[in-house]
Design a protein around this motif. Structure first.
Motif, PDB file in Angstrom:
ATOM      1  N   LEU A 252       0.826  -1.206   0.000  1.00 41.62           N
ATOM      2  CA  LEU A 252       0.000   0.000   0.000  1.00 41.62           C
ATOM      3  C   LEU A 252       0.862   1.259   0.000  1.00 41.62           C
ATOM      4  O   LEU A 252       0.540   2.240  -0.685  1.00 41.62           O
TER       5      LEU A 252
ATOM      6  N   GLU B 170      -2.843  -5.001   1.205  1.00 43.45           N
ATOM      7  CA  GLU B 170      -3.122  -3.968   2.210  1.00 43.45           C
ATOM      8  C   GLU B 170      -2.714  -4.402   3.605  1.00 43.45           C
ATOM      9  O   GLU B 170      -2.184  -3.625   4.381  1.00 43.45           O
TER      10      GLU B 170
ATOM     11  N   LEU C 172     -11.828   3.399   0.913  1.00 43.28           N
ATOM     12  CA  LEU C 172     -11.197   2.208   1.475  1.00 43.28           C
ATOM     13  C   LEU C 172     -11.895   1.772   2.759  1.00 43.28           C
ATOM     14  O   LEU C 172     -12.189   0.582   2.950  1.00 43.28           O
TER      15      LEU C 172
END
Length: 277
Positions: A134, A207, A261
């Protein structure tokens, strides 16, 4: 692996040897009596260097300087004002022991980082994919968000996570290194499969642990659901693993990537909780 084993054994031998010598009553009574605060600093110096993540690890010299500053602050704020100040011999010996602990811990941490890098390289070369961390993908994400805002084009955020299966329960009974290897190869293989199903313009991001994000430019919420179902089907067929997912879209639901997100992760969590009940 040999360097990791040797450095870890050396650190353990040093810590055990120091603690053993410090408990000898004769030496404590007649020669040197270490302060309780020093034992706390010693324990921290011997562990922090190992526990620090690789991306946050300072150089050896910086680590030694930081611990020297900590030692000086403890002396100035605490030991200097004691009714019976510590002798120069005690202060000097404590300082040397603390620096040695910090240095040995630092080398163990470096070798742990090397093993981490090796595992990543092995899994990546076994299953090549377009997966990014990320932090690495932030600039490209910002670029896609700016482009979507400027052109008023849709963009979808898709969050996917591998659920625990009976096969993964077996892994937990294996030795830690075997478990770590299997986990990394599983993540790499899943990322490879997502890479084949997603478009070249989509960003595939790891992530957290085995949780993936797919940033899909020019994609609506309904289209991202189609992609998610395809990924889940292939994961089940080829990897025998269940996946849960959630998605959010720009501009209907938010103009911020972080908000999108959070929304996608919350929807994924809701699905996981529903399936668990």
């Amino acid at each position: 692996m040999k360097e990791l084993r040797n450095s870890l054994l050396l650190l353990l031998a040093y810590v055990i040897g120091f603690l053993g010598i410090a408990q000898i009553q004769y030496l404590e009574t007649n020669y040197i009596n270490f302060e309780e605060v020093f034992f706390v600093m010693f324990a921290l110096a011997a562990t922090i260097g190992v526990l620090l993540p690789g991306f946050f690890r300072p150089s050896l010299y910086l680590s030694l300087v930081v611990w020297a500053i900590v030692y000086a602050l403890v002396w100035f704020l605490y030991w200097r004002v004691l009714e019976e100040p510590l002798t120069t011999l005690v202060l000097g010996l404590q300082f040397i022991l603390l620096e040695l602990a910090a240095g040995l811990s630092h080398f163990v941490g470096l070798h742990v980082d090397e093993v981490e890098f090796l595992l990543n390289e092995l899994s990546t070369h076994a299953y090549p994919n377009r997966m990014l961390e990320l932090t690495e993908a932030r600039e490209r994400i910002d670029t896609e968000m700016m482009r979507s805002r400027r052109l008023n084009h849709p963009l979808a955020i898709l969050a996917l996570q591998v659920k625990n299966t009976s096969e993964r329960d077996i892994w937990s009974e294996m030795k830690s290194l075997q478990q770590e290897l299997l986990k990394r190869f599983s993540v790499a293989k899943t990322a490879q499969m997502i890479s084949k199903l997603a478009r070249q313009t989509d960003l595939i991001i790891l992530e957290s642990n085995d949780r993936f994000l797919v940033v899909c430019p020019e994609t609506t919420l309904s289209d991202s659901a189609i992609l998610a179902e395809r990924i889940c089907k292939h994961t089940k067929d080829k990897l025998d693993s269940e996946m849960v997912w959630g998605s959010a879209s720009f501009p209907q639901e938010s103009f911020s990537f972080d908000e999108l997100l959070d929304l996608a992760l919350q929807r994924m969590k809701d699905v996981a909780d529903t399936n668990h009940q």
